[in-house]
Design an enzyme around this catalytic site. Sequence first.
Site, PDB file in Angstrom:
ATOM      1  NE  ARG A   1       2.346  10.425   3.447  1.00 32.19           N
ATOM      2  CZ  ARG A   1       2.956   9.277   3.183  1.00 32.19           C
ATOM      3  NH1 ARG A   1       4.286   9.210   3.210  1.00 32.19           N
ATOM      4  NH2 ARG A   1       2.264   8.205   2.886  1.00 32.19           N
TER       5      ARG A   1
ATOM      6  CE  LYS B   1       6.797   2.127   1.893  1.00 28.96           C
ATOM      7  NZ  LYS B   1       6.042   3.126   2.662  1.00 28.96           N
TER       8      LYS B   1
ATOM      9  N   GLY C   1       2.031   7.979  -0.240  1.00 36.16           N
ATOM     10  CA  GLY C   1       2.915   9.137  -0.308  1.00 36.16           C
ATOM     11  C   GLY C   1       3.483   9.334  -1.705  1.00 36.16           C
TER      12      GLY C   1
ATOM     13  N   GLY D   1      -0.398   2.100   2.202  1.00 41.61           N
ATOM     14  CA  GLY D   1      -0.573   0.865   2.970  1.00 41.61           C
ATOM     15  C   GLY D   1      -1.731   0.989   3.952  1.00 41.61           C
TER      16      GLY D   1
END
Length: 409
Positions: free
Chosen positions: A38, A207, A366, A390
């Site tokens: 990132r 998540k 990520g 997401g």
Amino acid sequence: MRTIDDLQVAGRRVLVRSDLNVPLDRSGDTPRITDDGRVLASAPTIRTLAERGARVVVCSHLGRPKGEYEEKYSLAPVAARLSEVLGERVAFTGDGTGDIAGASAADVVAGLADGEVALLDNLRFHPGETSKDAAARAAFADQLAALAEFYVGDAFGAVHRAHASVSDVPKRLPHAAGGLVLAELGVLRSLTGDARRPYAVVLGGSKVSDKLGVIRALLPKVDALLVGGGMCFTFLAAQGHGVGASLLESEMIDTCKDLLAEGGDRIVLPTDVVIADRFAADAATAVVPAAGIRDGWLGLDIGPESTELFAGRLADARTVFWNGPMGVFELAPFAAGTKGVAEAVAARGAPGQAPQDAAFTVVGGGDSAAAVRTLGIPEASFSHISTGGGASLEFLEGKTLPGIAALEV
Ligand SMILES: Nc1ncnc2c1ncn2[C@@H]1O[C@H](COP(=O)(O)OP(=O)(O)O)[C@@H](O)[C@H]1O
Ligand SMILES: O=C(OP(=O)(O)O)[C@H](O)COP(=O)(O)O
């Protein structure tokens, strides 16, 4: 959407919202970035602005601190890595408090010369960043906006968050989309509408509550939905199986029952699981049927039979989107499922196949991107590695993304 080419940035302060939320290994004395993807993906926009004479103020979140300073979530290690990547000094404004955009940050920003770069500390140290209270978010957004004359939204991985730095600051400053956001949207558009069939989506990760909701929207659009990672245990519980101490969203069990009824054999669950007696690399482990998870044990990877099953369902796919590792790949005993699925996805897009047979393959997130790289799968085996998990899922779902909507006006 305006691009940075539309902004006259020379000599001006430009606030860039990036997603520098990188995985960190905190087991040693100092935190170590385990995958800097990132940072590398965010650097070109920052570099271009600096080269054009802007005074660049970069901001990001890291992990999920709860609105107050916690040293383990400081962006200090990221500032150091960003400086190496840019080959320039990065002035880090972190002062060990949650006052992210207050007087001490403003002082550092005021001292920037044209072409210099500063990085604010973790935006989520300030409670206003993620607050559901619009007034609290607005107050923090006002502070952030006061640091700059322009805003550039480049945090693709966070555009699905209605947070102050993502959706409130662009309402206060002339703004543009950064190059990363534009590139990501360009690729992901090809997965909506006329994606080539069969279309397979692989979902995993931790998540769970965030992403279970996405399944309902994706189900009508896909031919196969393969569910592994922490995500699968709520489904296994919905089938009536015990899941021991595995990740479980008990209030979502009924939702999963509905999804299983609706999805039929399009939803593919693991048939075997790697379980462990505790969350550790040296835990006792066993491979058990999905219906045989022991009380008190945790499911930390899909088993070898499931990996084969998933690979089989991917074998004829023409479009594949994958978000979320199949297990706790950071610990060697629980990495095989993620590696096997990564290889199966990579094989679908591998060079050497006739183009009409090859699939369009996207890995997003990520940790999923980090897994691909740390497990040694060549990045070139995928059509695209997205910085957002997401965010990509919500884009595919057709949802309005707050961080994109704010840049469109
Ligand atoms: N069975 C599991 N139990 C607990 N955590 C898991 C499990 N499977 C995967 N994970 C964890 O999920 C994390 C990544 O999840 P997530 O953030 O949703 O993915 P991404 O960042 O790719 O979107 C990884 O750190 C991994 O260790
Ligand atoms: O890591 C991220 O998302 P991802 O795990 O879905 O790829 C983004 O940085 C967003 O982080 P958040 O899910 O804590 O808002």
